[in-house]
Design a protein around this motif. Sequence first.
Motif, PDB file in Angstrom:
ATOM      1  N   ILE A  51      28.674  13.563 -20.393  1.00 44.04           N
ATOM      2  CA  ILE A  51      27.506  13.049 -19.429  1.00 44.04           C
ATOM      3  C   ILE A  51      27.395  13.950 -18.126  1.00 44.04           C
ATOM      4  O   ILE A  51      26.202  14.114 -17.497  1.00 44.04           O
ATOM      5  N   MET A  55      23.983  15.515 -16.678  1.00 48.57           N
ATOM      6  CA  MET A  55      23.103  14.882 -15.631  1.00 48.57           C
ATOM      7  C   MET A  55      23.128  16.025 -14.480  1.00 48.57           C
ATOM      8  O   MET A  55      21.961  16.023 -13.867  1.00 48.57           O
ATOM      9  N   ASP A  58      20.202  18.061 -15.702  1.00 50.98           N
ATOM     10  CA  ASP A  58      19.088  17.479 -15.306  1.00 50.98           C
ATOM     11  C   ASP A  58      18.482  17.682 -13.904  1.00 50.98           C
ATOM     12  O   ASP A  58      17.338  17.620 -13.461  1.00 50.98           O
ATOM     13  N   ASP A 116      16.688   7.556 -21.244  1.00 48.70           N
ATOM     14  CA  ASP A 116      17.175   8.965 -21.354  1.00 48.70           C
ATOM     15  C   ASP A 116      15.762   9.734 -21.738  1.00 48.70           C
ATOM     16  O   ASP A 116      15.009   9.622 -22.649  1.00 48.70           O
ATOM     17  N   SER A 141      15.230   8.546 -15.054  1.00 49.46           N
ATOM     18  CA  SER A 141      16.251   8.622 -15.866  1.00 49.46           C
ATOM     19  C   SER A 141      17.387   9.178 -15.065  1.00 49.46           C
ATOM     20  O   SER A 141      18.689   9.277 -15.370  1.00 49.46           O
ATOM     21  N   LEU A 142      17.121   9.946 -13.972  1.00 50.85           N
ATOM     22  CA  LEU A 142      18.025  10.441 -13.030  1.00 50.85           C
ATOM     23  C   LEU A 142      18.820   9.561 -12.398  1.00 50.85           C
ATOM     24  O   LEU A 142      19.928   9.946 -12.067  1.00 50.85           O
ATOM     25  N   ASP A 145      20.653   5.555 -14.457  1.00 50.17           N
ATOM     26  CA  ASP A 145      22.083   5.667 -15.129  1.00 50.17           C
ATOM     27  C   ASP A 145      22.847   4.942 -14.180  1.00 50.17           C
ATOM     28  O   ASP A 145      23.941   4.542 -14.436  1.00 50.17           O
ATOM     29  N   ILE A 232      28.166  10.060 -11.511  1.00 52.60           N
ATOM     30  CA  ILE A 232      26.881  10.417 -12.212  1.00 52.60           C
ATOM     31  C   ILE A 232      25.725  10.667 -11.058  1.00 52.60           C
ATOM     32  O   ILE A 232      25.326  11.769 -11.117  1.00 52.60           O
ATOM     33  N   VAL A 236      24.218  14.546  -9.975  1.00 54.99           N
ATOM     34  CA  VAL A 236      22.750  14.452  -9.861  1.00 54.99           C
ATOM     35  C   VAL A 236      22.278  15.155  -8.786  1.00 54.99           C
ATOM     36  O   VAL A 236      21.382  16.013  -8.516  1.00 54.99           O
ATOM     37  N   ILE A 349      23.549   7.999 -22.180  1.00 61.09           N
ATOM     38  CA  ILE A 349      24.154   7.023 -21.163  1.00 61.09           C
ATOM     39  C   ILE A 349      24.542   5.653 -21.785  1.00 61.09           C
ATOM     40  O   ILE A 349      25.718   5.311 -21.728  1.00 61.09           O
TER      41      ILE A 349
END
Length: 717
Positions: A51, A55, A58, A116, A141-142, A145, A232, A236, A349
């Motif tokens: 994950i 992330m 992304d 997602d 989606s950023l 999560d 997470i 990001v 996620i």
Amino acid sequence: MIAAIGANIVYAIYPKIPLAFYEIGAGVLLSLVPIFNNFHIEPEVFMLIIIAPLMFNDGQSTDFHTLKKHFNSTLSLAVVLALVTILVGGLLTHAIWSVLPLTLCFALAAIVTPTDAVAVSSITTNIDVPEHVMGSLENESLFNDASGIVALDLALTAFTTGKFSLSQGIEHFVVVFFGGIIVGIILGMAIVFIRILFQRRALDTIAVILPFNLLTPFIVYLAAEHLHLSGILAVVAAGLVHGIQQSRLRLTSTQTQVVTKTTWEVVANLLNGFVFVLLGASGPSVWNDLSASEAAHLPILVIIAVSLYLLMGLLRFLWCMLNLVTLAGRETRLKDAFILSLSGVHGTITLAMAFSLPLVVAGQAFPYRSAIILVAGMIILLSLIIPTLILPIVLPTKQAAFTPEEFSDQMVRMVNFAIEQLRHTGQNTAALPAVIEVLNGQKNESKKNADSRLVHQLLEQAEQAEHVAVNELIENGELQPQIGWQYNRAAMFQTQFAFLSPWARVKMWVRLVEFRLFPHRARNHYQKKVQRSREAKQAWLKEHGYLDRHQHHENPEHPANVNHHQQREIQLAKITGAQLPANQSPRQSRERPTFQQRRELRRQTRNRQLSEENRAAFTKAGNAGYNGVISFLDSIETDDNRQEVDVVRHYYNVRHQRFNLTESTSDAENELFIMAFQFEYSYVQTAGKQEHLSDELIAELHKKISMDQLVYMQNGN
């Protein structure tokens, strides 16, 4: 990983079904392997290794300016809507199945809330989703999560301790949420500063930057989790900082950035595939782990999964219709709200959070763990299947700006234009064939469509042109006849052998052994073959208008007017000293070499331990023959036979390099390549205006030229 790669192969063959379904199917097949019968993965390891890098990628792939512009809408979807969904979903779950504790109902709702965007992209590959809707899904989606993970943590804490304070819960959520963002920004800026320092000290090599960049999400995630903050959100935020830095330094360390970007694309593809393979592989294990009491409630679990899925879609639809979120600065329309609600696909996620549920609590097995994971898996499948069936009905099929055939056609015309321009310059003729060979590789044309009959006819003519060039060296006293004949014999055999099928090669070797044991059979066979070849050649030359070109030589010994057998007799005569009567062909000559002379000649041709002088002479013959062939091919090349000529030219180029006869012309080749790429850019600019090519096609052609130029510079230097 093998299963994910296999799914990608099947998807490339039959792309009508979304890739995620192939990966899930590969996981189901993988579960049949004994070692995966009871497959489990550590949740912490899954979050860290799978994950965190996903992330981070992304984040660094997100347009920060667009995110900043629509930050309010993103916050509304990712935080406010996520929390409302968790509260309502938890209450609905408890109402349907009161046996499940309320805290675990909220935990289940927190698990299935995150969306997602990668999964959405997987099922909408051939569908034209509005850009503003897709952008909102990606931005949402950023951050949602982290909302789901923090809410899950609060629910599990309340379940294990039996205590829950709303004020403390809100305080914990704010600290974990925004604390993770702050830590990610700080660490991201520190890592970016180190990268800039590497660049200033000329340490920004691929061997340094690429591993450093790949390690970044793990470092940031572990640091944030150690501080009990959202790892997470930290990765990001660090990814966003890296994305900003890359946009500011686009022309710095170009090669490093290209390699890094490509590596991340491959890593992200495999990791996403790993998640869906895990979903398929873990299904049988989850089913086997269901206790007798949980299995008895299977109908209720299905009802819960369907109800939660419909609830989340309804809340997303109402959220848009009540204008609580604005899509890209536009008033939300009914269709956009429907698409946004339907595209709330769950994947990576959700599965990770489901498996992150502890196995043991207070010394006892975690209750209803398998049931919660099963519900989460069913919701993931529903969110994948339903949009796959409905979105193609609601949205139009994605129309490409250009077809692969149009791109291929323009590539061929562009490369041919560059080659013609290089020939007209008249510079560096020695290096030109090698440059043309490489440029032809840009076309990526299939040689299967080449006319095999025409290829073999061109090979015969090219072979004659090669013999002519070598014979001129012999006649001018620049090459010993023995070396010239040895080169012609080897070249002739290789040409015939190279274009045979594997079975035909075996038959040829058997025939050679037969002729060695029975020479009279070889003589009869060769005479018949020469006669058939002469008749077929004359017919083809007459048909294609080449007959006059090959009949204007008055000398009967000229290679253009004799066959291979006659050429061999000419060479034998010159080697052994036999004289040919005037105006008489070799076959009419009564002076033939003796048996001892022929045996000596064969011994000489078999001797591969050439002296340095003979080796230099052999190289000279090879270069002369090669240049003669290339000149001949250039003179007869037209638009109609270009593909067949390319096949023959490619063969001679490869053979020339295999003989190590290529001269050192790197500087000349570099100069020609630079000119060729400039000619290609000029063609695209001219064709774009004259033929009104689409902007997307022009951009793709420019990208192709740039990448080819970069690859050439990497390989050449």
